[in-house]
Design a protein around this motif. Sequence first.
Motif, PDB file in Angstrom:
ATOM      1  N   GLN A  38       0.826  -1.203   0.000  1.00 22.82           N
ATOM      2  CA  GLN A  38       0.000   0.000   0.000  1.00 22.82           C
ATOM      3  C   GLN A  38       0.858   1.251   0.000  1.00 22.82           C
ATOM      4  O   GLN A  38       0.584   2.226  -0.700  1.00 22.82           O
ATOM      5  CB  GLN A  38      -0.920   0.013   1.217  1.00 22.82           C
ATOM      6  CG  GLN A  38      -1.901   1.176   1.214  1.00 22.82           C
ATOM      7  CD  GLN A  38      -2.291   1.590   2.620  1.00 22.82           C
ATOM      8  OE1 GLN A  38      -1.437   1.785   3.474  1.00 22.82           O
ATOM      9  NE2 GLN A  38      -3.581   1.717   2.848  1.00 22.82           N
ATOM     10  N   LEU A  42       0.597   4.252  -2.454  1.00 19.50           N
ATOM     11  CA  LEU A  42       0.034   5.497  -1.944  1.00 19.50           C
ATOM     12  C   LEU A  42       1.062   6.609  -1.798  1.00 19.50           C
ATOM     13  O   LEU A  42       0.778   7.770  -2.090  1.00 19.50           O
ATOM     14  CB  LEU A  42      -0.634   5.233  -0.591  1.00 19.50           C
ATOM     15  CG  LEU A  42      -1.455   6.363   0.025  1.00 19.50           C
ATOM     16  CD1 LEU A  42      -2.653   6.691  -0.839  1.00 19.50           C
ATOM     17  CD2 LEU A  42      -1.919   5.972   1.431  1.00 19.50           C
ATOM     18  N   LEU A 102      -6.259  -3.618  -3.707  1.00 18.45           N
ATOM     19  CA  LEU A 102      -6.085  -2.699  -2.583  1.00 18.45           C
ATOM     20  C   LEU A 102      -7.164  -1.615  -2.562  1.00 18.45           C
ATOM     21  O   LEU A 102      -7.636  -1.214  -1.497  1.00 18.45           O
ATOM     22  CB  LEU A 102      -4.702  -2.059  -2.644  1.00 18.45           C
ATOM     23  CG  LEU A 102      -3.529  -3.004  -2.394  1.00 18.45           C
ATOM     24  CD1 LEU A 102      -2.206  -2.260  -2.541  1.00 18.45           C
ATOM     25  CD2 LEU A 102      -3.610  -3.650  -1.029  1.00 18.45           C
ATOM     26  N   LEU A 103      -7.580  -1.151  -3.731  1.00 16.67           N
ATOM     27  CA  LEU A 103      -8.645  -0.144  -3.777  1.00 16.67           C
ATOM     28  C   LEU A 103      -9.966  -0.752  -3.318  1.00 16.67           C
ATOM     29  O   LEU A 103     -10.782  -0.080  -2.676  1.00 16.67           O
ATOM     30  CB  LEU A 103      -8.778   0.418  -5.188  1.00 16.67           C
ATOM     31  CG  LEU A 103      -9.709   1.636  -5.331  1.00 16.67           C
ATOM     32  CD1 LEU A 103      -9.203   2.802  -4.492  1.00 16.67           C
ATOM     33  CD2 LEU A 103      -9.826   2.059  -6.788  1.00 16.67           C
ATOM     34  N   HIS A 106      -9.901  -0.729   0.422  1.00 14.82           N
ATOM     35  CA  HIS A 106     -10.160   0.641   0.875  1.00 14.82           C
ATOM     36  C   HIS A 106     -11.643   0.976   0.764  1.00 14.82           C
ATOM     37  O   HIS A 106     -12.230   1.576   1.672  1.00 14.82           O
ATOM     38  CB  HIS A 106      -9.323   1.600   0.029  1.00 14.82           C
ATOM     39  CG  HIS A 106      -9.389   3.021   0.444  1.00 14.82           C
ATOM     40  ND1 HIS A 106     -10.404   3.868   0.030  1.00 14.82           N
ATOM     41  CD2 HIS A 106      -8.586   3.780   1.237  1.00 14.82           C
ATOM     42  CE1 HIS A 106     -10.204   5.074   0.535  1.00 14.82           C
ATOM     43  NE2 HIS A 106      -9.121   5.045   1.279  1.00 14.82           N
ATOM     44  N   GLU A 109     -13.670  -0.791   3.469  1.00 20.97           N
ATOM     45  CA  GLU A 109     -13.441  -0.157   4.778  1.00 20.97           C
ATOM     46  C   GLU A 109     -14.286   1.107   4.908  1.00 20.97           C
ATOM     47  O   GLU A 109     -14.887   1.358   5.950  1.00 20.97           O
ATOM     48  CB  GLU A 109     -11.959   0.173   4.936  1.00 20.97           C
ATOM     49  CG  GLU A 109     -11.562   0.628   6.324  1.00 20.97           C
ATOM     50  CD  GLU A 109     -11.328  -0.519   7.297  1.00 20.97           C
ATOM     51  OE1 GLU A 109     -11.248  -0.247   8.502  1.00 20.97           O
ATOM     52  OE2 GLU A 109     -11.210  -1.676   6.855  1.00 20.97           O
ATOM     53  N   ARG A 110     -14.352   1.894   3.861  1.00 26.19           N
ATOM     54  CA  ARG A 110     -15.143   3.133   3.909  1.00 26.19           C
ATOM     55  C   ARG A 110     -16.641   2.832   4.004  1.00 26.19           C
ATOM     56  O   ARG A 110     -17.371   3.516   4.716  1.00 26.19           O
ATOM     57  CB  ARG A 110     -14.875   3.980   2.664  1.00 26.19           C
ATOM     58  CG  ARG A 110     -13.483   4.575   2.588  1.00 26.19           C
ATOM     59  CD  ARG A 110     -13.338   5.440   1.359  1.00 26.19           C
ATOM     60  NE  ARG A 110     -14.072   6.686   1.493  1.00 26.19           N
ATOM     61  CZ  ARG A 110     -14.428   7.453   0.466  1.00 26.19           C
ATOM     62  NH1 ARG A 110     -14.142   7.087  -0.770  1.00 26.19           N
ATOM     63  NH2 ARG A 110     -15.085   8.574   0.670  1.00 26.19           N
ATOM     64  N   LEU A 118      -9.282   7.810   6.805  1.00 27.28           N
ATOM     65  CA  LEU A 118      -9.310   7.250   5.459  1.00 27.28           C
ATOM     66  C   LEU A 118      -9.614   8.344   4.444  1.00 27.28           C
ATOM     67  O   LEU A 118     -10.665   8.970   4.489  1.00 27.28           O
ATOM     68  CB  LEU A 118     -10.368   6.148   5.355  1.00 27.28           C
ATOM     69  CG  LEU A 118      -9.942   4.741   5.740  1.00 27.28           C
ATOM     70  CD1 LEU A 118     -11.091   3.776   5.516  1.00 27.28           C
ATOM     71  CD2 LEU A 118      -8.725   4.302   4.954  1.00 27.28           C
ATOM     72  N   GLY A 178      -4.624   5.993   5.536  1.00 29.53           N
ATOM     73  CA  GLY A 178      -5.098   4.907   4.697  1.00 29.53           C
ATOM     74  C   GLY A 178      -5.128   3.559   5.368  1.00 29.53           C
ATOM     75  O   GLY A 178      -5.533   2.579   4.751  1.00 29.53           O
ATOM     76  N   TYR A 179      -4.708   3.469   6.630  1.00 25.41           N
ATOM     77  CA  TYR A 179      -4.724   2.168   7.313  1.00 25.41           C
ATOM     78  C   TYR A 179      -6.167   1.716   7.503  1.00 25.41           C
ATOM     79  O   TYR A 179      -7.022   2.499   7.917  1.00 25.41           O
ATOM     80  CB  TYR A 179      -4.013   2.281   8.654  1.00 25.41           C
ATOM     81  CG  TYR A 179      -4.028   1.007   9.463  1.00 25.41           C
ATOM     82  CD1 TYR A 179      -3.526  -0.178   8.928  1.00 25.41           C
ATOM     83  CD2 TYR A 179      -4.541   0.973  10.749  1.00 25.41           C
ATOM     84  CE1 TYR A 179      -3.539  -1.354   9.653  1.00 25.41           C
ATOM     85  CE2 TYR A 179      -4.543  -0.198  11.491  1.00 25.41           C
ATOM     86  CZ  TYR A 179      -4.041  -1.352  10.942  1.00 25.41           C
ATOM     87  OH  TYR A 179      -4.058  -2.511  11.666  1.00 25.41           O
ATOM     88  N   CYS A 180      -6.442   0.449   7.197  1.00 25.09           N
ATOM     89  CA  CYS A 180      -7.794  -0.097   7.236  1.00 25.09           C
ATOM     90  C   CYS A 180      -7.885  -1.152   8.334  1.00 25.09           C
ATOM     91  O   CYS A 180      -7.664  -2.348   8.062  1.00 25.09           O
ATOM     92  CB  CYS A 180      -8.155  -0.693   5.875  1.00 25.09           C
ATOM     93  SG  CYS A 180      -8.098   0.472   4.508  1.00 25.09           S
ATOM     94  N   SER A 183     -10.346  -4.237   7.839  1.00 21.47           N
ATOM     95  CA  SER A 183      -9.877  -5.126   6.778  1.00 21.47           C
ATOM     96  C   SER A 183      -8.699  -5.964   7.257  1.00 21.47           C
ATOM     97  O   SER A 183      -8.569  -7.136   6.888  1.00 21.47           O
ATOM     98  CB  SER A 183      -9.458  -4.301   5.556  1.00 21.47           C
ATOM     99  OG  SER A 183     -10.535  -3.537   5.069  1.00 21.47           O
TER     100      SER A 183
END
Length: 338
Positions: A38, A42, A102-103, A106, A109-110, A118, A178-180, A183
Amino acid sequence: MPWPAALHAEADGADTDLSAFGRALGMLGDRWVLLIIQRAFLLHVRTFAGWRDELGISESVLATRLKELVGHGILAPVAYRDGRTRYEYRLTGAGLRLWSFLLAIHGWERDWADGPNLLGPTHDICGQDARPYLACGACRRPVGARDTATELGPRASFVRIGLPRHHRRTLRGGDHVGYCPHSMEILGDRWSTAVLAAALLGVKRFVDFQSRLGIAPSVLTERLKRFVEVGVLTADSCRLYRLTEKGLAFFEVFAFLAEWAQRELPVPEDARLVITHRYCGEVLTPVLVCLACDGVLERRRIHFDLTGYVPPARREHPRRDRPPPASPEPFPVAGHVS
């Protein structure tokens, strides 16, 4: 869907870990591995010191993970001169093609965890928040777990997960953009990913998880308890574990992992895992689509605004003598291999 006999360990010692999906679980079912990749996407982190300072990871664990990622062909070492020969690690073609996976993490998670800190990606085509949803690449209709059928070849297996990894430091979501965290409860270790993958393939009973994965009862009990606590599974008095809507939504993450595995880790036809979209009858080619404009989200057409982001190492040691890692350029979601 019946499970093939090869999901059980063979008494004669034959290699049963033949499926590309199983190999991908073994490669990527680890929180440090996911965070290293990531950061490469990122923040364009490419150096050992950059990952160490950004993640607070011990040098021994980082060295092990980078060696694995190079061995799997996800990163490639590139020599450069800085007084003496040093190496940076760049995403290969196979590594770059993990960006949808990875997206999808993300996006889940959102949607389902409302994770702190995030950032939302912006779709450059429409200028809107790129809230993605999963669609079929053949017919472009939205796809969920219930819209698909999965077939495992007779030799397909993900039994041999490998040794568990020990995470030397608990990660705090507020420290890492950006840490999830939710997940990572699912993908943070290899047994967790295997248990949820089995649930998505229809396993519900404790004894079936145990026999089909070859997992120790104590380990399985802990993983199932954790999934119930985070709302991915529900359990009844008969010890049946069923996926919640939150758990079913994680299907899109596994769809991209399966698609990447089939592309990058070729195996014989009888060891393949095939996901079919029931509506159009085609093998599922997953794509992420922008909720705002219904356009396919391409890697070079979305970006995160990282203005004002300060890496943890610079927040904790603002006057350190050695210079911090270079700031990343404005980026599309993944960096480019030059």
